[in-house]
Design a protein around this motif. Structure first.
Motif, PDB file in Angstrom:
ATOM      1  N   ILE A 168       3.462  -1.098   0.909  1.00 48.75           N
ATOM      2  CA  ILE A 168       4.852  -1.062   1.369  1.00 48.75           C
ATOM      3  C   ILE A 168       5.764  -1.462   0.219  1.00 48.75           C
ATOM      4  CG2 ILE A 168       6.522  -2.239   2.862  1.00 48.75           C
ATOM      5  CD1 ILE A 168       4.452  -2.156   5.061  1.00 48.75           C
ATOM      6  N   VAL A 169       6.806  -0.638   0.003  1.00 47.56           N
ATOM      7  CA  VAL A 169       7.746  -0.879  -1.084  1.00 47.56           C
ATOM      8  C   VAL A 169       8.954  -1.628  -0.520  1.00 47.56           C
ATOM      9  CG1 VAL A 169       9.279   0.236  -2.763  1.00 47.56           C
ATOM     10  CG2 VAL A 169       6.984   1.168  -2.327  1.00 47.56           C
ATOM     11  N   GLY A 170       9.396  -2.659  -1.235  1.00 51.84           N
ATOM     12  CA  GLY A 170      10.556  -3.414  -0.765  1.00 51.84           C
ATOM     13  C   GLY A 170      11.045  -4.295  -1.877  1.00 51.84           C
ATOM     14  N   PHE A 228      14.613   2.467  -3.406  1.00 52.96           N
ATOM     15  CA  PHE A 228      15.763   2.765  -2.583  1.00 52.96           C
ATOM     16  C   PHE A 228      16.856   3.509  -3.350  1.00 52.96           C
ATOM     17  CE2 PHE A 228      19.860   1.098  -0.909  1.00 52.96           C
ATOM     18  CZ  PHE A 228      19.839   1.813   0.264  1.00 52.96           C
ATOM     19  N   VAL A 232       2.997   7.691  -4.179  1.00 50.91           N
ATOM     20  CA  VAL A 232       1.925   8.699  -4.166  1.00 50.91           C
ATOM     21  C   VAL A 232       0.950   8.305  -5.276  1.00 50.91           C
ATOM     22  CG1 VAL A 232       3.412  10.570  -3.336  1.00 50.91           C
ATOM     23  CG2 VAL A 232       3.135  10.214  -5.807  1.00 50.91           C
ATOM     24  N   ALA A 233      -0.275   8.822  -5.172  1.00 45.91           N
ATOM     25  CA  ALA A 233      -1.231   8.591  -6.245  1.00 45.91           C
ATOM     26  C   ALA A 233      -1.312   9.852  -7.095  1.00 45.91           C
ATOM     27  CB  ALA A 233      -2.601   8.263  -5.663  1.00 45.91           C
ATOM     28  N   PRO A 236       8.226   9.820  -1.147  1.00 53.47           N
ATOM     29  CA  PRO A 236       9.180   9.330  -0.146  1.00 53.47           C
ATOM     30  C   PRO A 236      10.002   8.178  -0.731  1.00 53.47           C
ATOM     31  CG  PRO A 236       6.897   9.123   0.635  1.00 53.47           C
ATOM     32  CD  PRO A 236       6.827   9.584  -0.782  1.00 53.47           C
ATOM     33  N   ARG A 249      -0.412   3.158  -1.593  1.00 57.53           N
ATOM     34  CA  ARG A 249      -0.266   3.143  -0.132  1.00 57.53           C
ATOM     35  C   ARG A 249       0.390   1.863   0.374  1.00 57.53           C
ATOM     36  NH1 ARG A 249      -6.550   4.501   0.796  1.00 57.53           N
ATOM     37  NH2 ARG A 249      -6.729   5.830  -1.046  1.00 57.53           N
ATOM     38  N   GLU A 258      11.219   4.669  -1.041  1.00 54.29           N
ATOM     39  CA  GLU A 258      10.476   3.453  -0.725  1.00 54.29           C
ATOM     40  C   GLU A 258       9.052   3.758  -0.275  1.00 54.29           C
ATOM     41  OE1 GLU A 258      13.186   0.880   1.609  1.00 54.29           O
ATOM     42  OE2 GLU A 258      13.495  -0.035  -0.355  1.00 54.29           O
ATOM     43  N   GLY A 259       8.456   4.714  -0.990  1.00 55.64           N
ATOM     44  CA  GLY A 259       7.067   5.054  -0.727  1.00 55.64           C
ATOM     45  C   GLY A 259       6.395   5.355  -2.060  1.00 55.64           C
TER      46      GLY A 259
END
Ligand code: SRM
Ligand SMILES: Cc1cc2nc3c(=O)[nH]c(=O)nc-3n(C[C@H](O)[C@H](O)[C@H](O)COP(=O)(O)OP(=O)(O)OC[C@H]3O[C@@H](n4cnc5c(N)ncnc54)[C@H](O)[C@@H]3O)c2cc1C
Ligand code: SF4
Ligand code: FES
Lengths: 876, 119
Positions: free
Chosen positions: B61-63, B38, B23-24, B18, B59, B20-21
C-alpha cells in the motif's frame, strides 16, 4: 565416589520437585479469588492447588445473582471455561468436604450420588486428599428462623443458582410470594419475585427496611419507593407460622412486641423466601476442634490463620478477630492476605469498610462509614425531598471538618465522592451541606479526591492505583483500568468514579485521548464509519481531504476500504478502492511466505458434493497446488502464482464455486455439525442452518474476520461457542451465542437469547452483525468489542433483542441491502478485463514467471523453498 | 543528480500504474517495483522485500508517513521511503532504489542509485 557433577544436581532437583499442596474447600467468590491471586502471584510455582467445591458449577458472581433471571447462569460465571488455565490447579466440583483430619492433614470428600448417577450403583464416592495448607472458604448459609411450617413445599432460601431455579419453577404456578427479612438480601429477593410476576410482600421484624444500614427516615423513604413498585411492606411484624398443608398457602403475622395469642393477620402466598440473615459455614472447623467466634465464623488472626498453622479461613466462613463480614470485598482482601502469608509477605487483614451501595428495584441506596452517628459529638446534616423520594444524610465530626459517614436514598450519585472522603479523612468544604444539595444548587461535587482514597471497595483499589494504571501502564479506558487493577469488576458501583478519574487525568495533562485510527486520522473507526455514512463519501481522497492529513497508510486505507464495502455493494477492486485494499484483498487470495497465494473456495457449512470435491482435486493437480483441509471445514490450495489465480478461479467458478473470502476481514465460515439429518442426537438441521447463514452473510466486510458455527444439539460438535456467533439447537429452536473466538486470546461465546425461532434468530443476527460492523474498532473481534462496549453483553442484548435504541429495523434493512447486493467477487473479476489487468507477474514481461519462486517436494506435494534473504543493508 | 543513467529500460505506459499503486517490472533480470504517487511522481525500488525475501513490494500500500512518501510491504508491513528505499522501521535496512524517468508517457527504469542519493 567419582565426581560426575550429578551429585549437586540431584538433591536440588529433588528439593525442587517436593511441591507443597494447598487444598481449598469451597469454590465460591472468595475461594476463586484466592486461586486467581495464587496463580498471579506465583504461588503455584511451588504449590499444587486442589479446589473442592460443593456446588455443581464453578464459582459465579453471587453478588449479581438476581440478574440470573435475565441472563442465565453462564453470564454469572467467574470461570467461564469451568477450569483454570494453570495445570497445577485442579478444580473438583460437586464434592462436599465432610471431614478434616488435622493430625493426618487430610480432608475427606464425598461426591454426592446425584453427581455420579444412580444412587444404588454409586452410593457417593469418597476420596481423601492430603494437604500441606488447608484454606477454608466455605462461605455462609442463609439463616432460617425456627418458624413453624418452615419445611413446607414452597419455602426457599436465596443463595445459589439452584435456589433461584427452584424459586422460578415454583413461581410458575403461584400468584403471590413473601420474603421474610427486609434487609439487603431480602429486598434483592423481593426484586426477584417481582420480576417473576408475583404479587410480592416483604416482612421485616424491625420497624424499618434495611435496619442495619438505614435510619428511620431513610427506611421510610425507601418503603415509599419500594411500594411504588408494587411491593407490600410489613415492618415491625414477626412471622408466627407458615400456613398450609404440605405446601405453603400463606403466612401468619403478628405485631412485633406483642404476646403470643395477640391478633394476627394472614398474607396469602404460595412462595416464601427466607432471608433473615446468614450464618458462617464453620461446621468443618468446629468438628476438628478449631475455635469459632461467639457469633459464628472460624476464628482467625490477622493473617487469616487459625490456631493450627496449616489451616486458614477466608470469606464469609471466617471471623478475623471475632467478626464475620457478610460482604465480598473483605473476603477478597482475606484471600490476598493468605496468598501473601504463604509467600512470606507482611499482609494483614484488620477490618473492612462495610459501606454498601445498591440499586434495588431501580432505587439507589447507599450507606457508608458511621451512618448512625455513633462517634462522640458527631453531627448530622440531612436533606429530604419527600416528593422526589430523596433522603440524604451526612455524619460529620464535631468540629465540622471531617466526614464520618452517611446515608443516601433515592439519589446516590454523590456516593462515589463521599465514601472515599470518609476513608481518606479529606477536609470538608466550608459548607458541607452543599455536598448533599441537589445538583445545580451547590458548587457540585468537583472536589479533589486524595490519591490514597479507596475508589473501588470491592477490590481495594485507590485513586493512586488507577492513576498509576493510566499514567504508567498505558490504560486509556475504564475497560483497560478494569483489566489492570480489577477496579469496577465486581459490584460496578465505582465505575462512574473510575471514569471521572481517568478523564480528569487526561484533561489535566492536556492529553486528548487519542483513539484515532493512525497518524492520518484523528477519528476512530466508528466515527469514520458515521462520517462516511452521513456524507455519502465513496472515495478515499475525499475522506482524507476533509477529515484527515497526508496520504494514508496500510492502517487507514484498508479500514476505509472496509467501511466503504460495508456501506455500498461495489466491488472491492473497483478503481476507487482497489489500491486501498490490504494485500490479500487486493488479489482476492492469501499471500504466502514466498509471495505465492492460496485459494480457498467457499464450501458453505462444510457440505460438499463428490463432484465438487473432484473438481477441487483436478484443479489442484493440474496447477500443482499443495492441498490441505483447513481448520474451517474447507479446502485450501496453496502455491498459486499471482498470474495463475484468474485461470484457477475460472475453473472453480465454472464448476459452481465462489470466493471463500479467506483473505478478507469478512465472514469466513459457518462451521456445522452433521445435525438431526444423520446424527442420532441432533434435534435440528444444523447443516441446513449453517449453509443458510453462511450464504446470507458471505462477503460482508467487517472490522475483523467473522466466524460462525451451528451445532445440532448441546453436545456442540461444531464448537459454535468458539465463534463470533454460535447457534446451538434446542428442542424448541435455537440458542444464540455471541462473542467467541479461538486465536491468541480464546473467548467462549455467551448466550444472547435462547429458544429462538429461525426467523427471530436471523433478525437478531442481522442486527448483531450490523451493530458490530458499525461500531467496532478496526481489528476488534466481537469478543473484545462486546467487552469494551459500555454495558457489555447486556448492552448488546438491549440493542439487539429489546431494540432499546429503536435501531432494529434500520440494522436489518442494512443487512438486507448487503444480502441483495452480494455478488461473487471472483466471478465479477473474471468478467472485467480492467480488474484482471493487475494479475500479471511483470508489466513488461507478462509471460515470465517470478524467477525467485521455487518449490521442492515433501510428502508428495509441493513446498516453497525459502527465497534467499538479502543481507541487510545491501541493495538487491 | 550525479549519476548519469547508462541504460534506460522502458517498462510500461505511466497510466498503467495506478495512482498510489505499484507494478512489478523485469529490468536486466531483476524484479523492480515501480510506483506512482498521488502527485504523479514515479519511483522505482527493488521488488524484493528484505524481511521475507519474497518479490512482492509492488503489491504494498502506497501512502505517506509524515512527509515521506512510502510503500508498506505486503508481507510484514514495514514502510520504505519511495525516494531512497530506506526502511523507516529499521534504520539498518534499505532496498535498492532505481533511477526512473517518464519519457513521452512511458516509464523508463535506469540503474541502481548509490545509497544516500535522493530522487
Ligand atoms: C488455512 C488456515 C489454517 C489451516 O491450515 O487450517 C488458517 C490460516 C491462516 N490464518 Fe487462521 N487459519 C485457519 C483457521 C483458523 C482458526 C480455526 C477455525 O476457524 O475454526 C482459527 C481460530 C479460530 C478463530 O479465528 O477464532 C484461526 C485463527 C487465526 C488468527 C487469530 C485470530 C484472533 O482473533 O486471535 C489469525 C490472525 C488474524 O486474523 O489477525 C489468523 C490468520 C491466518 C492467516 C490468514 C494469516 C495470514 O495473514 O497469512 C493464515 C493464512 C490463510 C491462507 O493462506 O489461506 N488465523 N485460524 C485455516 C483456514 C480456515 C478457513 O477455511 O478459512
Ligand atoms: C443475593 C445476594 C446478593 C449479594 N449482594 C452483595 C453485594 O451487593 N455486595 C457484597 O459485598 N456482597 C453481596 N453478597 C454477599 C456475597 O455474595 C458474599 O459475601 C460472597 O459470595 C462470599 O464469598 P465466599 O466465597 O466466602 O462464599 P460463597 O460465595 O458462598 O462460596 C462458598 C462456597 O463453598 C461451598 N462449600 C461450603 N461448604 C463446603 C464443603 N464442606 N465442601 C465443599 N464446598 C463447600 C459452597 O457451596 C459455596 O459454593 C450477596 C449475596 C447474595 C446471596
Ligand atoms: S452436536 Fe449433537 S447433533 Fe451435532 S453431531 Fe454432535 S451430537 Fe450430533
Ligand atoms: S466498588 Fe464494587 S466493583 Fe468497585
Amino acid at each position: 565416589m567419582r565426581a560426575t557433577g550429578w551429585e549437586h544436581v540431584v538433591p536440588t532437583v529433588l528439593g525442587m520437585t517436593k511441591r507443597q499442596r494447598i487444598v481449598v474447600v469451597g469454590h465460591g467468590m472468595v475461594g476463586h479469588r484466592f486461586v486467581q491471586a495464587a496463580i498471579e502471584r506465583g504461588l503455584a510455582e511451588t504449590h499444587d492447588i486442589v479446589v473442592l467445591g460443593e456446588e455443581p458449577r464453578a464459582a459465579y458472581d453471587r453478588v449479581a445473582l438476581t440478574s440470573w433471571f435475565g441472563s442465565g447462569p453462564d453470564a454469572l460465571s467467574l470461570l467461564p471455561g469451568g477450569e483454570y488455565d494453570d495445570p497445577r490447579v485442579r478444580l473438583v466440583l460437586d464434592s462436599v468436604v465432610t471431614e478434616v483430619d488435622r493430625a493426618a492433614r487430610t480432608v475427606t470428600v464425598v461426591s454426592p450420588p446425584s453427581a455420579v448417577g444412580d444412587l444404588l450403583a454409586h452410593p457417593g464416592a469418597v476420596t481423601v486428599h492430603d494437604y500441606d495448607v488447608l484454606v477454608l472458604a466455605t462461605g455462609a448459609a442463609p439463616f432460617v428462623p425456627p418458624v413453624e411450617g418452615r419445611g413446607k413445599d414452597g419455602c426457599f432460601v436465596y443463595r445459589t443458582i439452584e435456589d433461584l431455579e427452584a424459586i422460578r419453577a415454583a413461581s410458575e404456578a403461584a400468584t403471590s410470594g413473601v420474603v421474610i427479612g427486609g434487609g439487603l438480601l431480602g429486598l434483592e429477593a423481593a426484586n426477584a419475585l417481582v420480576q417473576l410476576g408475583l404479587d410480592t410482600h416483604v416482612v421485616e421484624m424491625a420497624p424499618r427496611l434495611m435496619p442495619v444500614q438505614l435510619d428511620d427516615a431513610a427506611g421510610s423513604t425507601l418503603v415509599r419507593h419500594v411500594e411504588r413498585l408494587g411491593v407490600t411492606v410489613h415492618t415491625g411484624v414477626v412471622t408466627e407460622e407458615v400456613e398450609g398443608g404440605s405446601s405453603v398457602t400463606g403466612l401468619r403475622l403478628r405485631q412485633a412486641g406483642t404476646e403470643e395469642g395477640a391478633p394476627t393477620e394472614v398474607v396469602d402466598a404460595q412462595v416464601v423466601v427466607f432471608s433473615a440473615g446468614i450464618r458462617p459455614r464453620d461446621a468443618l472447623a468446629r468438628e476438628c476442634d478449631l475455635e469459632v467466634a461467639p457469633r459464628g465464623g472460624v476464628l482467625v488472626d490477622e493473617q487469616c490463620r487459625t490456631a493450627d498453622p496449616h489451616v486458614f479461613a477466608i470469606g464469609e466462613c471466617a471471623a478475623p478477630g471475632g467478626t464475620m463480614y457478610g460482604l465480598v470485598a473483605p473476603g477478597y482482601a482475606m484471600a490476598e492476605v493468605v496468598v501473601d502469608a504463604l509467600l512470606d509477605g507482611p499482609g494483614t487483614f484488620t477490618g473492612a469498610d462495610m459501606s454498601t451501595k445498591l440499586k434495588l428495584l431501580g432505587v439507589d441506596v447507599a450507606s457508608f462509614g458511621d451512618a448512625f452517628a455513633a462517634t462522640d459529638g458527631a453531627l448530622e446534616l440531612t436533606y429530604a425531598d419527600a416528593v422526589a423520594g430523596v433522603y440524604k444524610k451526612l455524619v460529620v465530626s464535631e468540629d465540622g471538618t471531617r466526614l464520618l459517614g452517611g446515608i443516601l436514598v433515592g439519589d446516590a450519585s454523590a456516593y462515589g465522592v463521599l465514601r472515599p472522603m470518609v476513608s481518606s479523612g479529606l477536609a470538608l468544604p466550608d459548607n458541607p451541606e452543599q455536598l448533599i444539595l441537589p445538583v445545580g444548587t451547590g458548587p457540585g461535587l468537583q472536589l479533589g479526591m486524595p490519591d490514597e482514597a479507596q475508589v473501588c471497595s470491592c477490590n481495594d483499589v485507590t485513586k493512586a492505583d488507577i492513576l498509576h494504571a493510566v499514567a504508567e501502564q498505558g490504560c486509556e479506558s475504564v475497560a483497560d483500568v478494569k483489566q489492570c487493577t480489577r477496579a469496577g469488576s465486581t459490584c460496578g458501583s465505582c465505575v462512574a468514579t473510575v471514569k471521572n478519574i481517568i478523564e480528569d487525568h487526561f484533561a489535566s495533562v492536556g492529553k486528548v485521548v487519542d483513539k484515532g485510527l493512525c497518524e492520518h486520522f484523528r477519528l476512530t473507526r466508528q466515527e469514520l464509519f458515521d462520517v462516511v455514512a452521513v456524507h455519502g463519501y465513496r472515495r478515499f481522497d475525499d475522506i482524507v481531504a476533509a477529515h484527515g492529513t497526508g496520504r494514508g497508510c496500510d492502517v487507514c486505507k484498508p479500514a476505509i476500504a472496509s467501511i466503504l464495502a460495508s456501506q455500498t455493494s461495489t466491488h472491492i477492486l473497483a478503481p476507487a478502492t482497489a489500491e486501498l485494499q490490504d494485500t490479500n484483498d487486493a488479489y482476492l487470495a492469501n499471500i504466502q511466505r514466498n509471495g505465492t497465494y492460496s485459494v480457498v473456495p467457499r464450501i458453505p457449512g462444510g457440505e460438499i458434493t463428490p463432484d465438487k470435491l473432484i473438481v477441487i482435486g483436478e484443479v489442484a493437480r493440474d496447477y500443482g497446488l499443495y492441498t490441505k483441509i483447513t481448520g474451517g471445514q474447507r479446502i485450501d490450495l496453496f502455491g498459486a502464482r499471482m498470474e495463475q489465480l484468474p485461470a484457477i478461479w475460472r475453473r472453480l467458478v465454472d464448476a459452481g464455486f465462489e470466493s471463500g473470502h479467506a483473505y478478507g476481514k469478512s465472514l469466513r465460515t459457518v462451521k456445522s455439525c452433521v445435525g438431526s439429518t444423520w446424527c442420532r442426537f441432533g434435534v435440528q438441521d444444523s447443516v441446513g442452518l449453517a449453509i443458510a447463514l453462511e450464504l446470507r452473510y458471505r462477503g460482508l466486510r467487517s472490522p475483523h474476520k467473522l466466524k460462525g458455527g451451528v451445532s445440532g444439539c448441546a453436545r456442540e460438535c461444531a464448537e459454535a461457542r468458539g465463534k463470533d456467533f454460535g447457534v446451538i439447537a434446542t428442542e424448541k429452536g435455537w440458542n444464540l451465542y455471541v462473542g467467541g473466538n479461538g486465536g491468541a486470546t480464546p473467548a467462549h461465546a455467551r448466550l444472547l437469547a435462547g429458544d429462538l425461532s429461525t426467523a427471530d434468530l436471523v433478525s437478531y443476527l442481522d442486527r448483531f452483525l450490523m451493530y458490530y460492523v458499525r461500531t467496532a474498532d478496526r481489528l476488534q473481534r466481537t469478543s473484545t468489542w462486546i467487552e469494551q462496549l459500555d454495558g457489555g453483553l447486556d448492552r448488546v442484548r438491549e440493542v439487539v433483542v429489546d431494540d432499546s435504541l429503536g435501531l432494529g429495523a434500520e440494522l436489518e434493512a442494512e443487512m438486507a441491502r448487503h444480502v441483495g447486493g452480494y455478488e461473487d467477487e471472483w466471478r465479477a473479476t473474471l468478467e472485467d478485463p480492467a480488474k484482471l489487468a493487475r494479475f500479471v507477474s511483470f508489466v513488461n514481461a507478462p509471460d515470465t514467471p517470478d524467477p525467485s519462486i521455487a518449490f521442492t517436494t515433501e510428502r508428495e506435494q509441493i513446498q516453497p523453498i525459502a527465497p534467499a534473504l538479502i543481507p541487510v543493508g545491501a541493495p538487491a | 543528480m550525479s549519476t548519469v543513467a547508462i541504460s534506460l529500460t522502458p517498462v510500461c505506459a505511466v497510466d498503467t500504474i495506478p495512482i498510489e499503486g505499484g507494478v512489478a517490472a523485469l529490468v536486466a533480470g531483476s524484479a523492480v517495483a515501480v510506483f506512482r504517487s498521488f502527485d504523479g511522481s514515479v519511483f522505482a525500488l527493488s521488488n524484493v522485500d528484505p524481511f521475507s525475501g519474497a518479490s512482492v513490494l509492488s503489491r504494498g500500500i502506497v501512502g505517506s508517513r509524515g512527509d515521506v512518501p512510502v510503500v508498506s510491504s505486503p508481507m510484514y508491513k514495514q514502510a520504505f521511503d519511495l525516494r531512497t528505499g530506506a526502511c523507516l522501521d529499521d534504520a539498518a535496512v534499505r532496498v535498492a532504489s532505481y533511477d526512473v524517468a517518464v519519457v513521452d508517457g512511458v516509464v523508463h527504469v535506469g540503474s541502481i542509485r548509490p545509497a544516500g542519493e535522493d530522487a
